[in-house]
Design a protein around this motif. Structure first.
Motif, PDB file in Angstrom:
ATOM      1  N   ASP A  77       2.103  -6.487  -5.506  1.00  0.00           N
ATOM      2  CA  ASP A  77       2.802  -7.265  -4.769  1.00  0.00           C
ATOM      3  C   ASP A  77       3.339  -8.558  -5.788  1.00  0.00           C
ATOM      4  OD1 ASP A  77       4.097  -9.310  -2.843  1.00  0.00           O
ATOM      5  OD2 ASP A  77       2.145  -9.035  -1.482  1.00  0.00           O
ATOM      6  N   GLY A  78       4.596  -8.435  -5.881  1.00  0.00           N
ATOM      7  CA  GLY A  78       5.118  -9.543  -6.806  1.00  0.00           C
ATOM      8  C   GLY A  78       4.568  -8.916  -8.400  1.00  0.00           C
ATOM      9  N   ASP A  79       3.629  -9.730  -9.064  1.00  0.00           N
ATOM     10  CA  ASP A  79       3.399  -9.604 -10.535  1.00  0.00           C
ATOM     11  C   ASP A  79       1.914  -9.327 -10.504  1.00  0.00           C
ATOM     12  OD1 ASP A  79       2.382 -12.028  -9.953  1.00  0.00           O
ATOM     13  OD2 ASP A  79       3.250 -12.865 -11.868  1.00  0.00           O
ATOM     14  N   LYS A  80       1.406  -9.393  -9.277  1.00  0.00           N
ATOM     15  CA  LYS A  80      -0.042  -8.983  -9.045  1.00  0.00           C
ATOM     16  C   LYS A  80      -0.383  -7.510  -8.718  1.00  0.00           C
ATOM     17  CE  LYS A  80      -1.178 -13.252  -9.544  1.00  0.00           C
ATOM     18  NZ  LYS A  80      -0.152 -13.822 -10.508  1.00  0.00           N
ATOM     19  N   CYS A  81      -1.319  -6.967  -9.004  1.00  0.00           N
ATOM     20  CA  CYS A  81      -1.970  -5.782  -8.669  1.00  0.00           C
ATOM     21  C   CYS A  81      -2.842  -6.097  -7.647  1.00  0.00           C
ATOM     22  CB  CYS A  81      -2.812  -5.041  -9.837  1.00  0.00           C
ATOM     23  SG  CYS A  81      -3.693  -3.731  -9.163  1.00  0.00           S
ATOM     24  N   VAL A  82      -2.506  -5.258  -6.285  1.00  0.00           N
ATOM     25  CA  VAL A  82      -3.444  -5.623  -5.446  1.00  0.00           C
ATOM     26  C   VAL A  82      -4.396  -4.599  -5.017  1.00  0.00           C
ATOM     27  CG1 VAL A  82      -1.723  -7.260  -4.051  1.00  0.00           C
ATOM     28  CG2 VAL A  82      -1.653  -4.898  -3.464  1.00  0.00           C
ATOM     29  N   LEU A  83      -4.373  -3.516  -5.378  1.00  0.00           N
ATOM     30  CA  LEU A  83      -5.011  -2.340  -5.337  1.00  0.00           C
ATOM     31  C   LEU A  83      -4.874  -1.241  -6.274  1.00  0.00           C
ATOM     32  CD1 LEU A  83      -7.439  -1.180  -3.486  1.00  0.00           C
ATOM     33  CD2 LEU A  83      -5.447   0.085  -2.337  1.00  0.00           C
ATOM     34  N   SER A  84      -5.925  -0.676  -7.002  1.00  0.00           N
ATOM     35  CA  SER A  84      -5.707   0.451  -8.009  1.00  0.00           C
ATOM     36  C   SER A  84      -6.933   1.564  -7.756  1.00  0.00           C
ATOM     37  CB  SER A  84      -5.590   0.097  -9.178  1.00  0.00           C
ATOM     38  OG  SER A  84      -6.785  -0.579  -9.635  1.00  0.00           O
ATOM     39  N   GLY A  85      -6.657   2.550  -8.132  1.00  0.00           N
ATOM     40  CA  GLY A  85      -7.872   3.454  -8.042  1.00  0.00           C
ATOM     41  C   GLY A  85      -7.553   4.958  -8.298  1.00  0.00           C
ATOM     42  N   GLU A  86      -8.288   5.951  -8.252  1.00  0.00           N
ATOM     43  CA  GLU A  86      -8.035   7.567  -8.305  1.00  0.00           C
ATOM     44  C   GLU A  86      -7.634   8.035  -7.020  1.00  0.00           C
ATOM     45  OE1 GLU A  86      -7.805   9.240 -11.244  1.00  0.00           O
ATOM     46  OE2 GLU A  86      -8.190   7.519 -12.421  1.00  0.00           O
ATOM     47  N   TRP A  87      -6.942   8.931  -7.150  1.00  0.00           N
ATOM     48  CA  TRP A  87      -6.583   9.997  -6.021  1.00  0.00           C
ATOM     49  C   TRP A  87      -8.029  10.487  -5.660  1.00  0.00           C
ATOM     50  CZ3 TRP A  87      -2.254   8.069  -4.662  1.00  0.00           C
ATOM     51  CH2 TRP A  87      -1.336   8.082  -5.649  1.00  0.00           C
ATOM     52  N   GLU A  88      -8.166  11.118  -4.335  1.00  0.00           N
ATOM     53  CA  GLU A  88      -9.258  11.582  -4.010  1.00  0.00           C
ATOM     54  C   GLU A  88      -9.470  12.850  -4.433  1.00  0.00           C
ATOM     55  OE1 GLU A  88     -11.432  10.384  -1.424  1.00  0.00           O
ATOM     56  OE2 GLU A  88      -9.997   8.564  -1.338  1.00  0.00           O
ATOM     57  N   SER A  89     -10.400  13.290  -4.528  1.00  0.00           N
ATOM     58  CA  SER A  89     -11.050  14.417  -5.705  1.00  0.00           C
ATOM     59  C   SER A  89     -10.846  15.582  -4.722  1.00  0.00           C
ATOM     60  CB  SER A  89     -12.357  14.492  -5.999  1.00  0.00           C
ATOM     61  OG  SER A  89     -13.391  14.327  -4.962  1.00  0.00           O
ATOM     62  N   GLY A  90     -10.363  15.694  -3.563  1.00  0.00           N
ATOM     63  CA  GLY A  90     -10.026  16.927  -2.796  1.00  0.00           C
ATOM     64  C   GLY A  90      -9.130  17.763  -3.097  1.00  0.00           C
ATOM     65  N   ASP A  91      -8.135  17.215  -3.868  1.00  0.00           N
ATOM     66  CA  ASP A  91      -6.903  18.215  -4.485  1.00  0.00           C
ATOM     67  C   ASP A  91      -6.889  18.239  -5.899  1.00  0.00           C
ATOM     68  OD1 ASP A  91      -4.624  19.348  -4.926  1.00  0.00           O
ATOM     69  OD2 ASP A  91      -3.328  17.830  -3.692  1.00  0.00           O
ATOM     70  N   PRO A  92      -7.398  19.574  -6.252  1.00  0.00           N
ATOM     71  CA  PRO A  92      -7.491  19.798  -7.678  1.00  0.00           C
ATOM     72  C   PRO A  92      -6.279  19.385  -8.502  1.00  0.00           C
ATOM     73  CG  PRO A  92      -7.809  21.871  -6.588  1.00  0.00           C
ATOM     74  CD  PRO A  92      -7.848  20.646  -5.401  1.00  0.00           C
TER      75      PRO A  92
END
Length: 98
Positions: A77-92
């Motif tokens: 949002d603008g110049d800020k990261c509001v959320l980050s992470g890894e994809w769910e591991s269910g899809d190889p």
């Protein structure tokens, strides 16, 4: 269109939803990485904002370049990261192997 199914985050008009939260502000967007499939050694990186300005200015986001080693997606949002992470591991197919 060829790669639209590679990314779990889907856009619906001028908004996208991830993990139950709706992002619909013109300053918001997502940077995401996904493999092109098990038989490919290529990664696809998506830069998509909810406005032309948000997409164009992704380089101003603090820490976006760390995405390669720390996360599969970054919502901004603008110049800020509001959320980050890894994809769910269910899809190889989404698992990155360096």
């Amino acid at each position: 269109e060829r790669l639209q199914d590679r990314f779990p985050i889907r856009f619906e008009g001028a908004k996208f939803t991830w993990q139950g939260k709706v992002y619909d502000q013109a300053t918001q967007g997502v940077i995401a990485i996904a493999d092109e499939g098990r038989s490919s050694k290529r990664l696809t990186m998506l830069f998509a904002g909810l406005s032309p300005e948000a997409t164009k200015d992704f380089g101003k986001i603090n820490g976006w370049y760390d995405l390669w080693t720390t996360a599969s997606y970054l919502i901004f949002d603008g110049d800020k990261c509001v959320l980050s992470g890894e994809w769910e591991s269910g899809d190889p197919d989404l698992v990155r192997q360096f």
